[in-house]
Design an enzyme around this catalytic site. Structure first.
Site, PDB file in Angstrom:
ATOM      1  N   ASP A   1       0.845  -1.195   0.000  1.00  0.00           N
ATOM      2  CA  ASP A   1       0.000   0.000   0.000  1.00  0.00           C
ATOM      3  C   ASP A   1       0.881   1.244   0.000  1.00  0.00           C
ATOM      4  OD1 ASP A   1      -2.916   1.076   0.650  1.00  0.00           O
ATOM      5  OD2 ASP A   1      -1.475   2.236   1.846  1.00  0.00           O
TER       6      ASP A   1
ATOM      7  N   TYR B   1       3.056  10.039  -0.340  1.00  0.00           N
ATOM      8  CA  TYR B   1       4.112   9.504   0.535  1.00  0.00           C
ATOM      9  C   TYR B   1       5.506   9.835   0.001  1.00  0.00           C
ATOM     10  CZ  TYR B   1       0.297   6.593   2.457  1.00  0.00           C
ATOM     11  OH  TYR B   1      -0.880   6.142   3.002  1.00  0.00           O
TER      12      TYR B   1
ATOM     13  N   HIS C   1      -7.784   9.403  -2.096  1.00  0.00           N
ATOM     14  CA  HIS C   1      -7.176   9.385  -0.753  1.00  0.00           C
ATOM     15  C   HIS C   1      -8.107   9.960   0.329  1.00  0.00           C
ATOM     16  CE1 HIS C   1      -2.845   9.154   0.962  1.00  0.00           C
ATOM     17  NE2 HIS C   1      -3.719   8.920   1.912  1.00  0.00           N
TER      18      HIS C   1
HETATM   19  N1  LIG Z   1      -5.531   6.193   3.601  1.00  0.00           N
HETATM   20  C1  LIG Z   1      -4.973   6.968   4.488  1.00  0.00           C
HETATM   21  O1  LIG Z   1      -5.360   8.129   4.686  1.00  0.00           O
HETATM   22  C2  LIG Z   1      -3.833   6.443   5.279  1.00  0.00           C
HETATM   23  C3  LIG Z   1      -3.350   7.166   6.376  1.00  0.00           C
HETATM   24  C4  LIG Z   1      -2.303   6.632   7.114  1.00  0.00           C
HETATM   25  C5  LIG Z   1      -1.787   5.391   6.765  1.00  0.00           C
HETATM   26  N2  LIG Z   1      -2.248   4.714   5.667  1.00  0.00           N
HETATM   27  C6  LIG Z   1      -1.689   3.384   5.265  1.00  0.00           C
HETATM   28  O2  LIG Z   1      -1.784   2.507   6.384  1.00  0.00           O
HETATM   29  C7  LIG Z   1      -0.483   2.034   6.728  1.00  0.00           C
HETATM   30  C8  LIG Z   1      -0.353   1.799   8.216  1.00  0.00           C
HETATM   31  O3  LIG Z   1      -0.585   2.965   8.961  1.00  0.00           O
HETATM   32  P1  LIG Z   1       0.553   3.771   9.727  1.00  0.00           P
HETATM   33  O4  LIG Z   1       1.835   3.561   8.994  1.00  0.00           O
HETATM   34  O5  LIG Z   1       0.072   5.151   9.925  1.00  0.00           O
HETATM   35  O6  LIG Z   1       0.608   3.158  11.162  1.00  0.00           O
HETATM   36  P2  LIG Z   1       0.577   1.705  11.875  1.00  0.00           P
HETATM   37  O7  LIG Z   1       0.812   0.618  10.896  1.00  0.00           O
HETATM   38  O8  LIG Z   1      -0.633   1.702  12.704  1.00  0.00           O
HETATM   39  O9  LIG Z   1       1.827   1.834  12.847  1.00  0.00           O
HETATM   40  C9  LIG Z   1       3.121   1.940  12.367  1.00  0.00           C
HETATM   41  C10 LIG Z   1       4.029   2.241  13.566  1.00  0.00           C
HETATM   42  O10 LIG Z   1       4.051   1.107  14.433  1.00  0.00           O
HETATM   43  C11 LIG Z   1       5.397   0.643  14.584  1.00  0.00           C
HETATM   44  N3  LIG Z   1       5.326  -0.829  14.610  1.00  0.00           N
HETATM   45  C12 LIG Z   1       4.971  -1.645  13.597  1.00  0.00           C
HETATM   46  N4  LIG Z   1       4.954  -2.930  13.986  1.00  0.00           N
HETATM   47  C13 LIG Z   1       5.318  -2.943  15.306  1.00  0.00           C
HETATM   48  C14 LIG Z   1       5.477  -3.960  16.250  1.00  0.00           C
HETATM   49  N5  LIG Z   1       5.248  -5.229  15.946  1.00  0.00           N
HETATM   50  N6  LIG Z   1       5.886  -3.611  17.500  1.00  0.00           N
HETATM   51  C15 LIG Z   1       6.108  -2.310  17.812  1.00  0.00           C
HETATM   52  N7  LIG Z   1       5.964  -1.284  16.940  1.00  0.00           N
HETATM   53  C16 LIG Z   1       5.562  -1.600  15.690  1.00  0.00           C
HETATM   54  C17 LIG Z   1       6.140   1.166  13.380  1.00  0.00           C
HETATM   55  O11 LIG Z   1       7.501   1.392  13.678  1.00  0.00           O
HETATM   56  P3  LIG Z   1       8.717   0.748  12.812  1.00  0.00           P
HETATM   57  O12 LIG Z   1       8.449   1.057  11.350  1.00  0.00           O
HETATM   58  O13 LIG Z   1       9.897   1.463  13.359  1.00  0.00           O
HETATM   59  O14 LIG Z   1       8.700  -0.713  13.126  1.00  0.00           O
HETATM   60  C18 LIG Z   1       5.457   2.513  13.156  1.00  0.00           C
HETATM   61  O15 LIG Z   1       5.951   3.494  14.050  1.00  0.00           O
HETATM   62  C19 LIG Z   1       0.423   3.154   6.214  1.00  0.00           C
HETATM   63  O16 LIG Z   1       1.774   2.785   6.184  1.00  0.00           O
HETATM   64  C20 LIG Z   1      -0.209   3.464   4.896  1.00  0.00           C
HETATM   65  O17 LIG Z   1       0.152   2.509   3.914  1.00  0.00           O
HETATM   66  C21 LIG Z   1      -3.264   5.218   4.935  1.00  0.00           C
END
Ligand SMILES: NC(=O)c1ccc[n+]([C@@H]2O[C@H](COP(=O)([O-])OP(=O)(O)OC[C@H]3O[C@@H](n4cnc5c(N)ncnc54)[C@H](OP(=O)(O)O)[C@@H]3O)[C@@H](O)[C@H]2O)c1
Length: 285
Positions: free
Chosen positions: A49, A54, A112
């Protein structure tokens, strides 16, 4: 829930299959995304994704190519950024995304964010409709294999449907323990729209929540694994992000335990434990 590995699929309303866990790339800097994506694919993810905003699509594309995995075995999603709305702009923006990623087609393209009345007043609905018309064109031309929305709440979808020839196949929403978006998820599921969970860890905030930690403890699982499993058990497709291979691996190691109905209910009732909990009608970007 029928899935038993991260390559098992959900089926979208047009028959397209989509791997049941996606790998998130938000805030992965361009200089890390190439390696991170290759490692995620080595770990077993087959669904990536990303989004134009980004700023890492070229690196994501390079990581995909580095993996050596044939394109037709991968599922690649990108999203149209808010500044590119409207019919012509959308067609151009999609071409740019395809070029940056170095792919001939996207498996899924999402708007988005919905326009909101706060920023666009009476034009909000018309602008979403024009953008969606371009999405339909991209779908018909085969440049994208499925089309959908992100951050659209039921009232945004209801406004879009009368002018749409094709019903959106996906809605990617912020969904995590503490912010279950129960009404929006139910609306989508009732209308055949697959929900994806962005921020499944509340952007990591919810991982220290003691209820999640202790439920995980019963199964020898981490709070992160509980979050992923909770989404899947709601038939919601989680998009966990990590740049660390050990976490990439553990975040998909969720198929050897099952949360009980009681666990699910306890998690469903958590509130205010983190994440952005953003209101698409209030954002000003
Ligand atoms: N459509 C939208 O508006 C929108 C908005 C936001 C995000 N997204 C999509 O959704 C995806 C996920 O959301 P997100 O990146 O905001 O947040 P998330 O996946 O909820 O959290 C990511 C955070 O958690 C940490 N993490 C991951 N696995 C872990 C584990 N097992 N133990 C401890 N910490 C852990 C990561 O750090 P490290 O990387 O350092 O491990 C990072 O700081 C995005 O990457 C993007 O593709 C879409």
């Amino acid at each position: 829930m029928r899935v038993t590995s991260c390559t098992d699929t959900f089926t979208l309303s047009n028959g397209t299959t989509i791997p049941c866990i996606g790998y998130g790339t938000f805030e992965t800097p361009a200089n890390e995304a190439r390696t991170a994506v290759r490692e995620a694919l080595e770990t077993g993810y087959r669904h990536i994704d990303t989004a134009a905003v980004y700023g890492n699509q070229e690196a994501v594309g390079a990581g995909i190519r580095d993996s050596g995995i044939p394109r037709d075995q991968l599922f690649v999603t990108s999203k149209l950024w808010n500044t590119e709305r409207g019919y012509e702009n959308t067609l151009k923006a999609c071409e740019q995304t395809l070029n940056e990623l170095g792919v001939d087609y996207l498996d899924l393209y999402l708007i988005h964010w919905p326009t909101n009345r706060k920023q666009f007043g009476d034009r909000a609905q018309e602008l979403n409709a024009e953008t969606w018309r371009a999405f339909e064109e991209l779908y018909k031309s085969g440049r994208v294999k499925a089309i959908g929305l992100s951050n659209f709440l039921p009232h945004h979808i209801e406004s879009l449907i009368p002018s749409a020839a094709i019903t959106p196949m996906v809605d990617q929403l912020e969904v995590h323990p503490g912010w279950p978006q129960t009404a929006a998820v139910k609306y989508c599921q009732d209308h055949g729209i697959q929900v994806e969970a962005w921020g499944p860890f509340g952007h990591k905030d919810v991982l220290t929540n003691q209820t999640l930690v202790s439920i995980g403890g019963k199964y020898g699982k981490s709070s992160a694994q509980v979050c992923v499993r909770w989404a899947l058990q709601h038939d919601v497709l989680p998009l966990p992000k990590s740049v660390h291979m050990s976490r990439m691996r553990s975040n998909i190691d969720v198929f050897d335990f099952e949360l009980t109905d009681e666990d699910m209910q306890v998690i469903d009732e958590l509130r205010g434990i983190g994440g952005t909990c953003s209101d698409p009608d209030a954002v000003d970007f």
